[in-house]
Structure formats: structure tokens, C-alpha cells
Write an enzyme that holds these catalytic residues in place. Structure first.
Site, PDB file in Angstrom:
ATOM      1  N   HIS A  83      -4.717  -3.167   6.386  1.00 23.78           N
ATOM      2  CA  HIS A  83      -4.528  -3.505   4.964  1.00 23.78           C
ATOM      3  C   HIS A  83      -5.885  -3.933   4.410  1.00 23.78           C
ATOM      4  O   HIS A  83      -6.212  -5.113   4.330  1.00 23.78           O
ATOM      5  CB  HIS A  83      -3.498  -4.621   4.796  1.00 23.78           C
ATOM      6  CG  HIS A  83      -3.468  -5.132   3.375  1.00 23.78           C
ATOM      7  ND1 HIS A  83      -2.994  -4.389   2.330  1.00 23.78           N
ATOM      8  CD2 HIS A  83      -3.887  -6.283   2.827  1.00 23.78           C
ATOM      9  CE1 HIS A  83      -3.125  -5.062   1.206  1.00 23.78           C
ATOM     10  NE2 HIS A  83      -3.668  -6.215   1.480  1.00 23.78           N
TER      11      HIS A  83
ATOM     12  N   ASP B 291       0.842  -1.203   0.000  1.00 24.08           N
ATOM     13  CA  ASP B 291       0.000   0.000   0.000  1.00 24.08           C
ATOM     14  C   ASP B 291       0.881   1.259   0.000  1.00 24.08           C
ATOM     15  O   ASP B 291       0.618   2.226  -0.711  1.00 24.08           O
ATOM     16  CB  ASP B 291      -0.913  -0.006   1.233  1.00 24.08           C
ATOM     17  CG  ASP B 291      -1.627  -1.348   1.369  1.00 24.08           C
ATOM     18  OD1 ASP B 291      -2.509  -1.624   0.561  1.00 24.08           O
ATOM     19  OD2 ASP B 291      -1.252  -2.136   2.268  1.00 24.08           O
TER      20      ASP B 291
HETATM   21  P1  NAX Z   1      -2.328 -18.270  -3.553  1.00 19.38           P
HETATM   22  O1  NAX Z   1      -3.710 -18.816  -3.341  1.00 19.38           O
HETATM   23  O2  NAX Z   1      -1.719 -18.289  -4.909  1.00 19.38           O
HETATM   24  O3  NAX Z   1      -1.326 -19.051  -2.580  1.00 19.38           O
HETATM   25  C1  NAX Z   1      -1.596 -19.281  -1.242  1.00 19.38           C
HETATM   26  C2  NAX Z   1      -0.926 -20.573  -0.884  1.00 19.38           C
HETATM   27  O4  NAX Z   1      -1.052 -20.746   0.526  1.00 19.38           O
HETATM   28  C3  NAX Z   1      -1.561 -21.797  -1.554  1.00 19.38           C
HETATM   29  O5  NAX Z   1      -0.556 -22.517  -2.252  1.00 19.38           O
HETATM   30  C4  NAX Z   1      -2.127 -22.586  -0.373  1.00 19.38           C
HETATM   31  O6  NAX Z   1      -2.042 -23.981  -0.562  1.00 19.38           O
HETATM   32  C5  NAX Z   1      -1.234 -22.116   0.769  1.00 19.38           C
HETATM   33  N1  NAX Z   1      -1.804 -22.302   2.100  1.00 19.38           N
HETATM   34  C6  NAX Z   1      -3.094 -22.200   2.499  1.00 19.38           C
HETATM   35  N2  NAX Z   1      -3.202 -22.497   3.799  1.00 19.38           N
HETATM   36  C7  NAX Z   1      -1.966 -22.759   4.246  1.00 19.38           C
HETATM   37  C8  NAX Z   1      -1.443 -23.155   5.508  1.00 19.38           C
HETATM   38  N3  NAX Z   1      -2.243 -23.325   6.567  1.00 19.38           N
HETATM   39  N4  NAX Z   1      -0.112 -23.355   5.600  1.00 19.38           N
HETATM   40  C9  NAX Z   1       0.697 -23.200   4.546  1.00 19.38           C
HETATM   41  N5  NAX Z   1       0.258 -22.862   3.310  1.00 19.38           N
HETATM   42  C10 NAX Z   1      -1.058 -22.641   3.175  1.00 19.38           C
HETATM   43  O7  NAX Z   1      -2.341 -16.805  -2.939  1.00 19.38           O
HETATM   44  P2  NAX Z   1      -1.310 -15.606  -3.152  1.00 19.38           P
HETATM   45  O8  NAX Z   1      -1.719 -14.837  -4.334  1.00 19.38           O
HETATM   46  O9  NAX Z   1       0.073 -16.134  -3.074  1.00 19.38           O
HETATM   47  O10 NAX Z   1      -1.670 -14.695  -1.875  1.00 19.38           O
HETATM   48  C11 NAX Z   1      -1.395 -15.142  -0.574  1.00 19.38           C
HETATM   49  C12 NAX Z   1      -2.055 -14.236   0.453  1.00 19.38           C
HETATM   50  O11 NAX Z   1      -1.555 -12.908   0.357  1.00 19.38           O
HETATM   51  C13 NAX Z   1      -3.572 -14.106   0.302  1.00 19.38           C
HETATM   52  O12 NAX Z   1      -4.167 -14.205   1.578  1.00 19.38           O
HETATM   53  C14 NAX Z   1      -3.741 -12.718  -0.242  1.00 19.38           C
HETATM   54  O13 NAX Z   1      -5.016 -12.167   0.068  1.00 19.38           O
HETATM   55  C15 NAX Z   1      -2.626 -11.999   0.468  1.00 19.38           C
HETATM   56  N6  NAX Z   1      -2.193 -10.697  -0.046  1.00 19.38           N
HETATM   57  C16 NAX Z   1      -1.792  -9.761   0.846  1.00 19.38           C
HETATM   58  C17 NAX Z   1      -1.293  -8.541   0.461  1.00 19.38           C
HETATM   59  C18 NAX Z   1      -0.849  -7.534   1.463  1.00 19.38           C
HETATM   60  O14 NAX Z   1      -0.476  -6.436   1.044  1.00 19.38           O
HETATM   61  N7  NAX Z   1      -0.830  -7.804   2.774  1.00 19.38           N
HETATM   62  C19 NAX Z   1      -1.229  -8.178  -0.972  1.00 19.38           C
HETATM   63  C20 NAX Z   1      -1.252  -9.348  -1.893  1.00 19.38           C
HETATM   64  C21 NAX Z   1      -2.183 -10.460  -1.477  1.00 19.38           C
HETATM   65  O15 NAX Z   1      -3.488 -10.133  -1.871  1.00 19.38           O
END
Ligand code: NAX
Length: 324
Positions: free
Chosen positions: A187, A159
Site C-alpha cells: 500500500h 486501492d
Molecule cells: P488521524 O491522525 O486522524 O488519526 C489517527 C489517530 O490514531 C489519532 O487520533 C492518534 O491519537 C491515534 N494514535 C496514534 N498512535 C496510537 C496508538 N499507539 N494507539 C492508539 N491510537 C493511536 O489519522 P487517520 O486519517 O484516521 O489515518 C489513520 C492511519 O491510516 C494513518 O496511518 C494513515 O496513513 C492510514 N491510512 C491508510 C490507508 C490504507 O489504505 N491502508 C488509507 C487511508 C490512510 O491514509
């Protein structure tokens, strides 16, 4: 040669990690002279995909990578970790209410908080990226009583970087000309990107842009940037999120003269009472961070800072029973 540091990444087969792990392995986070051990965590059904990522990491022949551990056990992933980037989270599924999403993630982050408490280095620095990032960081921290709450942070740097770029482009300047940007709060779409303290190439930002642009264009553009990326790309921010995570950890570990925004435990500064992870302006030095004090706020800013605080208190209330 320096001793290697252990870096845990969760959600390591996901799209953010597909950029993040490779950039960390290349030395972008801690420097080109810092060897690393990567400790990658995934859920069991994603282990095949994670093994594919490990194959690619190996195929890069990164000089700094000493070892790669791929696991579905948080206790293994966080063992002696010096840095933990908690990226994996439960996305919102069809028909899922906000409260369900908070609870599903609370379950994940309470387990991971305990695993960090029991296994990580006593100096571990934790960055929560997975959404809802601030409240997930709070849950992890509350489940890690032997670690200091200040070791748990939430990512606001994407952000912050977005806000800097929007202002630089409007002012016709380069992003490196923008100083003292602050994004306050959560966020989420209630975050408050604040240019009142900003200078662009030495000139106060408020003298360079119109108030109407600031209130009705800049603020919503920064708040809604994630949705705009999804609309354009058909997928959520990934490489930019990874880059922001690297900026956050690098500045925290190595220090910076710049004011940056970090989600950290509220301590009463600016009237935000403890109990939530709130984004403040900080400076990083000597391996830690300090809140920048003494910034003045007009009524507009106070109202925006309060609205995002209120949302964080509501998120907290929804998961109160899991805070330990
Ligand atoms: P993806 O869905 O591509 O990848 C997430 C991965 O996490 C998957 O491979 C899943 O199997 C794994 N996972 C789920 N539960 C788990 C657990 N208990 N232990 C270990 N792994 C686990 O998502 P991606 O695009 O990589 O985004 C990841 C996260 O970042 C999401 O929650 C998303 O909303 C968040 N974001 C946060 C941002 C921020 O600024 N704070 C910005 C970008 C993003 O939107």
C-alpha cells in the site's frame, strides 16, 4: 438474537474512525442482525476527544451497540476481541526520515501485536490500516506468536476500490461491472494495479482501454490517489478508507464471490517468497481467504510485481531488529 461480537478499533478519535466506528455500529460490517461491543483505543492525550466520540455514538442510539469501552490500554482494548482494526499510527512529522517513521510505527505495532497475542480471541481477525500498513501488519504478527500469521492482514481494499472505479469510468460502465481487479504488493506508490485479468461487463478490460492509458494514466492515478485527495480536500482519505476497511472485514468474515485484494503473508505464490505482507488476489469463503492461483503475467507485470516486493523487503530490513 445473535451473541455480540467484540470489535476493537485503534486510533478511535482520528478521522478514519470518525466514519468507521459509526458505520460498524450501524451494522454495515457484519450485518443488521449482529450486535457489537466496541472497544476503542487511543493514546492518553486523545482520551478527551475519544470520550466525545463515545458521547456521539451513544447519541445515535444504535440498536446493535451493546457496550462501548474507551481506553488507552491496549490490553483492555483487545480483550477477547473478535475483530481488531488497527487504524491508529504515527504520522510522518517534520524532518522525519522514512526509516524513523518505520521505527516509530514498529514500536506501536510490536506492543499492539503482543497485546493481541495475550488478550484477543484465538480467532481474532486483524486488519492493519495505519501506515506503513503492510509492514505494520508484519510487525504485529511477528509479535503475536500464539496467533496464526494469516490472522494479520493489511488494507489494500481502498486501492482496489479506487482501481475499479477508474476502470469503470473509463469504460463507461458501472463499478459493479468490473470483475477480477487485482492490486499487487504494497500500500504505497509502488503498488501495482493490474487489469490484465479484468473483465468489464464480460469484455476483457484490455480490449476496452488503450495500453497507453493503462500504463501512463490508470496506474499512476491509482498509485497517487491518496496524494490527490489530500491536495483536493486538505486532509487525507477518511470516509473512503473507512468504507474500504468495512468491505475488507465484511468479505473476510462473511465471504464473497468477488476476487478482492488483501495484504496477507506471502507464501511463495507468484514467486513472492515468505517474510512480507504482500497484496494478492483472494477469494473469501468459510470465514477464511484463499489466494487466486494460476494468473499469467507478462514481463511488464512481473517487473511491477517485483518492484513493489523489493520495497516491502527494504521496509522489512529497516525494522528487522523489532520482528522478535
Ligand atoms: P488521524 O491522525 O486522524 O488519526 C489517527 C489517530 O490514531 C489519532 O487520533 C492518534 O491519537 C491515534 N494514535 C496514534 N498512535 C496510537 C496508538 N499507539 N494507539 C492508539 N491510537 C493511536 O489519522 P487517520 O486519517 O484516521 O489515518 C489513520 C492511519 O491510516 C494513518 O496511518 C494513515 O496513513 C492510514 N491510512 C491508510 C490507508 C490504507 O489504505 N491502508 C488509507 C487511508 C490512510 O491514509
Amino acid at each position: 438474537m445473535k451473541q455480540p461480537v467484540r470489535i476493537a478499533i485503534t486510533g478511535a478519535a482520528g478521522q478514519i474512525s470518525y466514519s468507521l466506528a459509526f458505520r460498524i455500529a450501524a451494522g454495515d460490517m457484519l450485518g443488521k442482525d449482529q450486535p457489537v461491543i466496541l472497544q476503542l483505543l487511543e493514546i492518553t492525550p486523545a482520551m478527551d476527544a475519544l470520550n466525545g466520540v463515545v458521547m456521539e455514538l451513544n447519541d445515535c442510539a444504535f440498536p446493535l451497540v451493546q457496550e462501548i469501552i474507551a481506553t488507552d490500554d491496549a490490553n483492555v482494548a483487545f480483550k477477547d476481541a473478535d475483530f481488531a482494526l488497527l487504524v491508529g499510527a504515527r504520522p510522518r512529522g517534520p524532518g522525519m526520515e522514512r526509516k524513523d517513521l518505520l521505527e516509530a510505527n514498529a514500536a506501536i505495532f510490536s506492543v499492539q501485536g503482543k497485546a493481541l497475542n495475550d488478550n484477543a480471541s484465538r480467532d481474532v481477525r486483524v486488519l492493519v490500516v495505519g501506515n506503513p500498513a503492510n509492514t505494520n501488519a508484519l510487525i504485529a504478527s511477528c509479535n503475536a506468536p500464539d496467533l496464526d500469521a494469516g490472522q494479520f492482514t493489511a488494507m489494500m481494499r481502498l486501492d482496489h476500490n479506487r482501481a475499479k472505479t477508474q476502470l469503470a469510468q473509463k469504460a463507461g460502465k458501472h463499478v459493479t461491472d468490473v470483475e477480477r481487479m487485482v492490486v499487487w504488493g504494497n500500500h504505497s506508490a509502488t503498488q501495482y494495479p493490474d487489469i490484465a485479468h479484468c473483465k468489464v461487463a464480460g469484455t476483457p478490460a484490455a480490449e476496452l482501454v488503450e495500453r497507453d492509458w493503462y500504463e501512463n494514466d490508470f496506474i499512476p492515478t491509482v498509485q497517487q490517489r491518496g496524494a490527490a485527495i489530500i491536495k483536493a480536500r486538505g486532509a487525507s482519505s477518511a470516509a473512503s478508507a473507512a468504507s474500504a476497511a468495512i468491505d475488507h472485514m465484511r468479505d473476510w468474515a462473511l465471504g464473497t464471490d468477488e476476487v478482492v485484494s488483501m495484504g496477507i503473508p506471502a507464501d511463495g505464490s507468484y514467486g513472492i517468497e515468505p517474510g512480507i505482507i504482500y497484496s494478492y488476489p483472494v477469494v473469501c469463503k468459510n470465514g477464511g481467504y484463499e489466494i487466486v492461483q494460476g494468473l499469467e503475467h507478462d514481463d511488464f507485470s512481473k517487473q511491477k510485481m517485483k518492484a513493489t516486493e523489493d520495497e516491502l523487503r527494504q521496509e522489512r530490513a529497516a525494522v528487522e531488529h523489532l520482528l522478535g
